[in-house]
Design an enzyme around this catalytic site. Sequence first.
Site, PDB file in Angstrom:
ATOM      1  N   CYS A  58       0.846  -1.197   0.000  1.00  0.00           N
ATOM      2  CA  CYS A  58       0.000   0.000   0.000  1.00  0.00           C
ATOM      3  C   CYS A  58       0.878   1.242   0.000  1.00  0.00           C
ATOM      4  O   CYS A  58       0.372   2.352   0.166  1.00  0.00           O
ATOM      5  CB  CYS A  58      -0.903   0.002   1.225  1.00  0.00           C
ATOM      6  SG  CYS A  58       0.012   0.097   2.766  1.00  0.00           S
ATOM      7  N   CYS A  61       4.911   1.654   3.930  1.00  0.00           N
ATOM      8  CA  CYS A  61       6.281   1.656   4.468  1.00  0.00           C
ATOM      9  C   CYS A  61       7.063   2.832   3.898  1.00  0.00           C
ATOM     10  O   CYS A  61       7.842   3.471   4.601  1.00  0.00           O
ATOM     11  CB  CYS A  61       6.974   0.329   4.159  1.00  0.00           C
ATOM     12  SG  CYS A  61       6.301  -1.043   5.097  1.00  0.00           S
ATOM     13  N   CYS A 154       4.355  -7.291   5.133  1.00  0.00           N
ATOM     14  CA  CYS A 154       4.074  -7.984   3.866  1.00  0.00           C
ATOM     15  C   CYS A 154       5.330  -8.597   3.259  1.00  0.00           C
ATOM     16  O   CYS A 154       5.348  -9.764   2.891  1.00  0.00           O
ATOM     17  CB  CYS A 154       3.438  -7.016   2.866  1.00  0.00           C
ATOM     18  SG  CYS A 154       1.900  -6.306   3.437  1.00  0.00           S
ATOM     19  N   CYS A 197       3.623  -3.030  10.607  1.00  0.00           N
ATOM     20  CA  CYS A 197       2.812  -2.494   9.514  1.00  0.00           C
ATOM     21  C   CYS A 197       2.450  -1.056   9.843  1.00  0.00           C
ATOM     22  O   CYS A 197       1.513  -0.824  10.576  1.00  0.00           O
ATOM     23  CB  CYS A 197       1.554  -3.346   9.354  1.00  0.00           C
ATOM     24  SG  CYS A 197       0.498  -2.889   7.978  1.00  0.00           S
ATOM     25  N   HIS A 235       3.536  -7.109  25.887  1.00  0.00           N
ATOM     26  CA  HIS A 235       2.703  -7.267  27.084  1.00  0.00           C
ATOM     27  C   HIS A 235       3.517  -7.051  28.364  1.00  0.00           C
ATOM     28  O   HIS A 235       3.087  -6.356  29.284  1.00  0.00           O
ATOM     29  CB  HIS A 235       2.104  -8.679  27.055  1.00  0.00           C
ATOM     30  CG  HIS A 235       1.291  -9.025  28.246  1.00  0.00           C
ATOM     31  ND1 HIS A 235       0.053  -8.478  28.505  1.00  0.00           N
ATOM     32  CD2 HIS A 235       1.533  -9.894  29.265  1.00  0.00           C
ATOM     33  CE1 HIS A 235      -0.437  -8.992  29.619  1.00  0.00           C
ATOM     34  NE2 HIS A 235       0.446  -9.845  30.098  1.00  0.00           N
ATOM     35  N   CYS A 238       4.202  -3.363  28.774  1.00  0.00           N
ATOM     36  CA  CYS A 238       3.078  -2.465  28.496  1.00  0.00           C
ATOM     37  C   CYS A 238       2.743  -1.584  29.696  1.00  0.00           C
ATOM     38  O   CYS A 238       2.768  -2.028  30.839  1.00  0.00           O
ATOM     39  CB  CYS A 238       1.855  -3.294  28.124  1.00  0.00           C
ATOM     40  SG  CYS A 238       0.446  -2.302  27.639  1.00  0.00           S
ATOM     41  N   CYS A 262      -6.666  -2.468  30.503  1.00  0.00           N
ATOM     42  CA  CYS A 262      -6.060  -3.417  29.566  1.00  0.00           C
ATOM     43  C   CYS A 262      -6.988  -3.733  28.389  1.00  0.00           C
ATOM     44  O   CYS A 262      -8.195  -3.893  28.550  1.00  0.00           O
ATOM     45  CB  CYS A 262      -5.733  -4.696  30.335  1.00  0.00           C
ATOM     46  SG  CYS A 262      -5.219  -6.033  29.267  1.00  0.00           S
ATOM     47  N   CYS A 268      -6.398  -7.451  22.010  1.00  0.00           N
ATOM     48  CA  CYS A 268      -4.973  -7.084  22.004  1.00  0.00           C
ATOM     49  C   CYS A 268      -4.094  -8.323  21.843  1.00  0.00           C
ATOM     50  O   CYS A 268      -4.265  -9.328  22.526  1.00  0.00           O
ATOM     51  CB  CYS A 268      -4.613  -6.361  23.298  1.00  0.00           C
ATOM     52  SG  CYS A 268      -2.918  -5.753  23.286  1.00  0.00           S
ATOM     53  N   CYS A 277       8.038  -1.179  20.177  1.00  0.00           N
ATOM     54  CA  CYS A 277       7.165  -0.010  19.943  1.00  0.00           C
ATOM     55  C   CYS A 277       6.871   0.710  21.267  1.00  0.00           C
ATOM     56  O   CYS A 277       6.738   1.930  21.294  1.00  0.00           O
ATOM     57  CB  CYS A 277       5.842  -0.442  19.308  1.00  0.00           C
ATOM     58  SG  CYS A 277       6.013  -1.226  17.703  1.00  0.00           S
ATOM     59  N   CYS A 289       0.243   2.360  19.137  1.00  0.00           N
ATOM     60  CA  CYS A 289      -1.130   1.850  19.139  1.00  0.00           C
ATOM     61  C   CYS A 289      -1.774   1.854  20.523  1.00  0.00           C
ATOM     62  O   CYS A 289      -2.831   2.450  20.727  1.00  0.00           O
ATOM     63  CB  CYS A 289      -1.161   0.444  18.536  1.00  0.00           C
ATOM     64  SG  CYS A 289      -0.520   0.395  16.856  1.00  0.00           S
ATOM     65  N   CYS A 296      -2.928  -3.757  20.327  1.00  0.00           N
ATOM     66  CA  CYS A 296      -1.825  -4.188  19.466  1.00  0.00           C
ATOM     67  C   CYS A 296      -2.361  -5.299  18.557  1.00  0.00           C
ATOM     68  O   CYS A 296      -3.034  -6.225  19.028  1.00  0.00           O
ATOM     69  CB  CYS A 296      -0.687  -4.711  20.356  1.00  0.00           C
ATOM     70  SG  CYS A 296       0.611  -5.587  19.470  1.00  0.00           S
ATOM     71  N   CYS A 299       1.545  -6.893  14.541  1.00  0.00           N
ATOM     72  CA  CYS A 299       2.052  -6.813  13.167  1.00  0.00           C
ATOM     73  C   CYS A 299       3.553  -7.079  13.063  1.00  0.00           C
ATOM     74  O   CYS A 299       4.096  -7.124  11.964  1.00  0.00           O
ATOM     75  CB  CYS A 299       1.683  -5.479  12.524  1.00  0.00           C
ATOM     76  SG  CYS A 299       2.375  -4.051  13.366  1.00  0.00           S
TER      77      CYS A 299
HETATM   78 FE1  SF4 Z   1      -0.975  -6.782  27.525  1.00  0.00          FE
HETATM   79 FE2  SF4 Z   1      -2.356  -5.618  25.527  1.00  0.00          FE
HETATM   80 FE3  SF4 Z   1      -3.224  -5.457  28.044  1.00  0.00          FE
HETATM   81 FE4  SF4 Z   1      -1.025  -4.130  27.264  1.00  0.00          FE
HETATM   82  S1  SF4 Z   1      -3.121  -3.764  26.566  1.00  0.00           S
HETATM   83  S2  SF4 Z   1      -1.291  -5.298  29.171  1.00  0.00           S
HETATM   84  S3  SF4 Z   1      -0.143  -5.594  25.823  1.00  0.00           S
HETATM   85  S4  SF4 Z   1      -3.010  -7.358  26.818  1.00  0.00           S
END
Ligand code: SF4
Length: 369
Positions: A58, A61, A154, A197, A235, A238, A262, A268, A277, A289, A296, A299
């Site tokens: 697309c 990138c 991709c 992505c 995770h 996060c 969460c 997610c 990220c 994201c 998430c 990707c």
């Molecule tokens: Fe885990 Fe997603 Fe919850 Fe963050 S938002 S704690 S990455 S499940």
Amino acid sequence: MDVFSLRPPDVTRRDFLKIASASLALLGLNQVLSPQVVKALEASLGKIAVIWLEGQDCAGCTESFLNSLEPLATSILLDSISLRYHETLMAASGYQAEEARVKTIEEGGYLLVIEGSIPLADDGLYCTIGGKTFKDIVRETASRAAAIIPVGACASFGGIPRSGPTDAVGYLFRGTQRHDYFDDVTGGKPVINLPTCPVHPERLVAVIVHYLTFGTVPPLDKFHRPLAFYSSNQHENCERHGNFNAGRFMVDWGDPRQRDWCLYLKGCRGPMAYQDCWKRLWNNRTSYCIKANTPCVGCSEPEFYESFSPIYERQFDVELPVVGRVEIDKVMATVAGATAVGIGADMLINRIKERKKGEAVQHEEEKES
Ligand code: SF4
């Protein structure tokens, strides 16, 4: 012909070294800019040729790369390399454009960046450029490259087009499966996958600077992703992990109390995603994201998109490696208390992470032996 030959360079020597130093620091190599290395880097300015191909893509990138606001991250590529072919960016078209690619192939020793997946079905006719199928263009261009850098989900693993009818694959992988379609032209050349992505511009710049500096590529995992960028778990790192452990799961987007809760029940895939990220962020380190309240989608992983879809939907049950199929509703109904739910789910997720880490270590050992 260098498609940017008429463009005055934006990067001064000082800028160049600053960006090179920052890029190497991203790879954990911030002490390497000795006078000898600086000399070698400067000698490479404007010399390394790059061909950037686009297949089933697309152009996201390319856009991501050009949108980089990080001081001159784009300029370091446009001014420190010789970009010979890029369908979206080059002014040349038709025969003149193809001529630039063919001439560069004859010279050999260039970097090949691939954006977009490669359709194999029906002899690749779904993506034909200048009368040649994309798979043949990739084969021809890879044959004399020094290194191959598939960018984005991709080109790395097939990405979203893999779910379509064209038998779309990445350069080395069809999802998690290694294919051998280009092995004859790849030989022992390094292949560095930079999924997500779209691709994160800093990861691409850092890999190229590493190559300019050392003539080698950084250590990779079993899916050919640089460990420096793809070994930490979303995770685990996060900012919402505390809410996961406390059993505070977002169920209503409209409820302001749930704003930072969460996103696991919103689909997610952070527990399956290995990337940085969460600390690198996007758009000049503004957000990413999950920070933008979006689950998430994983990707960075070879399973994206086919095995992770439908995205953004609550997973009533999930297939967890080692543990097997788990019905989320049953887990929630049988474990007493929201906190216990969080802890129970975290135990399952830790099992996935242990297995993935084990696979990465095994791959490294295989490479060393
Ligand atoms: Fe885990 Fe997603 Fe919850 Fe963050 S938002 S704690 S990455 S499940």
